[in-house]
Design a protein around this motif. Structure first.
Motif, short mmCIF file in Angstrom:
data_model
loop_
_atom_site.label_atom_id
_atom_site.label_comp_id
_atom_site.label_asym_id
_atom_site.label_seq_id
_atom_site.Cartn_x
_atom_site.Cartn_y
_atom_site.Cartn_z
N ARG A 133 0.87 -1.19 0.27
CA ARG A 133 -0.35 0.17 0.33
C ARG A 133 0.88 1.32 -0.10
O ARG A 133 1.22 1.54 0.47
CB ARG A 133 -1.22 -0.17 1.51
N ILE A 134 0.85 1.76 -0.77
CA ILE A 134 1.99 2.59 -1.35
C ILE A 134 1.38 3.85 -1.14
O ILE A 134 2.12 5.15 0.03
CB ILE A 134 2.49 2.76 -2.23
N ASP A 135 0.49 4.65 -0.55
CA ASP A 135 -0.19 5.58 -0.32
C ASP A 135 0.18 6.06 1.25
O ASP A 135 0.42 6.58 1.83
CB ASP A 135 -1.91 6.00 -0.26
N ARG A 136 0.22 4.61 2.34
CA ARG A 136 0.15 4.18 3.52
C ARG A 136 2.10 4.89 3.65
O ARG A 136 2.07 5.74 4.78
CB ARG A 136 -0.04 3.98 4.20
N LEU A 137 2.50 3.93 2.77
CA LEU A 137 4.23 4.57 3.01
C LEU A 137 4.55 5.28 2.89
O LEU A 137 5.36 5.95 3.42
CB LEU A 137 4.28 2.86 2.25
N THR A 138 3.51 6.40 1.52
CA THR A 138 3.96 7.83 1.38
C THR A 138 3.70 8.76 2.47
O THR A 138 5.04 9.13 3.23
CB THR A 138 3.37 7.90 -0.21
#
Length: 260
Positions: A51-56
């Motif tokens: 989940r790239i949105d959370r990671l970002t």
């Protein structure tokens, strides 16, 4: 046979100055908390998860680097490795449990998913980053296991079988890497209350809440992250082979104090 371990003078400074730490499953729970703890300790943290949105968002808070990763996809793991110039610490945290069925009612698709994420995914990432860990001269290979990897219990066979696999993987690598400058550390938490783990396993928030009902102060993700941070900041000749951490209310997997 691999080269002898370098003398202590060749090791990098501790705790985290100048060291690069990769944390898988970093989008929530123990992985996210570990990324924050290691960043606070001075590590340059690579946050890897699907989940790239959370990671970002987490990378922006910690000054880390977000990389999308699916540990069940070989190409995704290879892309992670190709994009890293240096790795000093790998925290194999990605995992999960997806059912509570007894063996007689086993969902084999769930078993396959559990094994792929927890065991094969861990092997994929470890294999891909091990050369960099060796090259660092003072590498740390951390496995976030579970007390489920040390005992068995009803309704947990798919997960306990997978976590027993992770435990055996860590033990085997410790033997195989004894001549290399890489520590192999296994952290085995007991009851940890996180936002997703038990809900994913039981299928509902209500059932997840029931697991912790009446338990005074179960562990939280930050407790486990604190243990991981401590283990990887010991002098590099000190190896924390296996550290079991439970809430005080949990004397054993089957013995939990609950308030009425």
């Amino acid at each position: 046979m691999s080269s002898p371990v370098p003398p202590p003078s060749a090791a990098l400074p501790f705790p985290g100055d100048g060291r690069v730490a990769v944390v898988t499953g970093a989008s929530s729970g123990i992985g996210a908390a570990t990324a924050e703890r290691l960043a606070a300790d001075g590590f340059s943290v690579v946050l890897a998860a699907r989940r790239i949105d959370r990671l970002t968002a987490l990378a922006e808070r910690t000054g880390g680097r977000a990389v999308q990763l699916d540990v069940t996809d070989a190409a995704s793991v290879e892309a992670l490795a190709a994009g890293l110039d240096r790795v000093d610490v790998l925290v194999n945290n990605a995992g999960g449990a997806f059912d509570v069925n007894p063996v007689a009612e086993a969902d084999l698709d769930s078993w396959a998913r559990t094994y792929d994420v927890n065991v094969l995914g861990t092997v994929r990432v470890t294999k891909a980053l091990l050369p960099a860990l060796k090259a660092s001269g003072a590498g740390d290979l951390v496995f976030v296991g579970s007390t489920a990897g040390l005992v068995s219990y009803e309704g947990g066979a798919s997960y306990t079988a997978a976590k027993h696999g992770v435990h055996t993987l860590a033990e085997t690598l410790r033997l195989e890497l004894v001549y290399d400058p890489v520590r192999v550390i296994e952290i085995a938490p007991g009851m940890v209350r996180t936002e997703e783990f038990t809900r994913n396993r039981t299928g509902s928030q209500e059932k997840a809440d029931a697991v912790y009902a009446g338990v005074r102060q179960p562990l939280v993700a930050e407790d486990v992250a604190d243990v991981i941070g401590w283990a990887v900041t010991r002098p590099h000749h000190v190896n924390v082979d296996l550290l079991v951490v439970r809430p005080r209310a949990q004397a054993a997997h089957h013995k939990v104090a609950r308030e009425q």
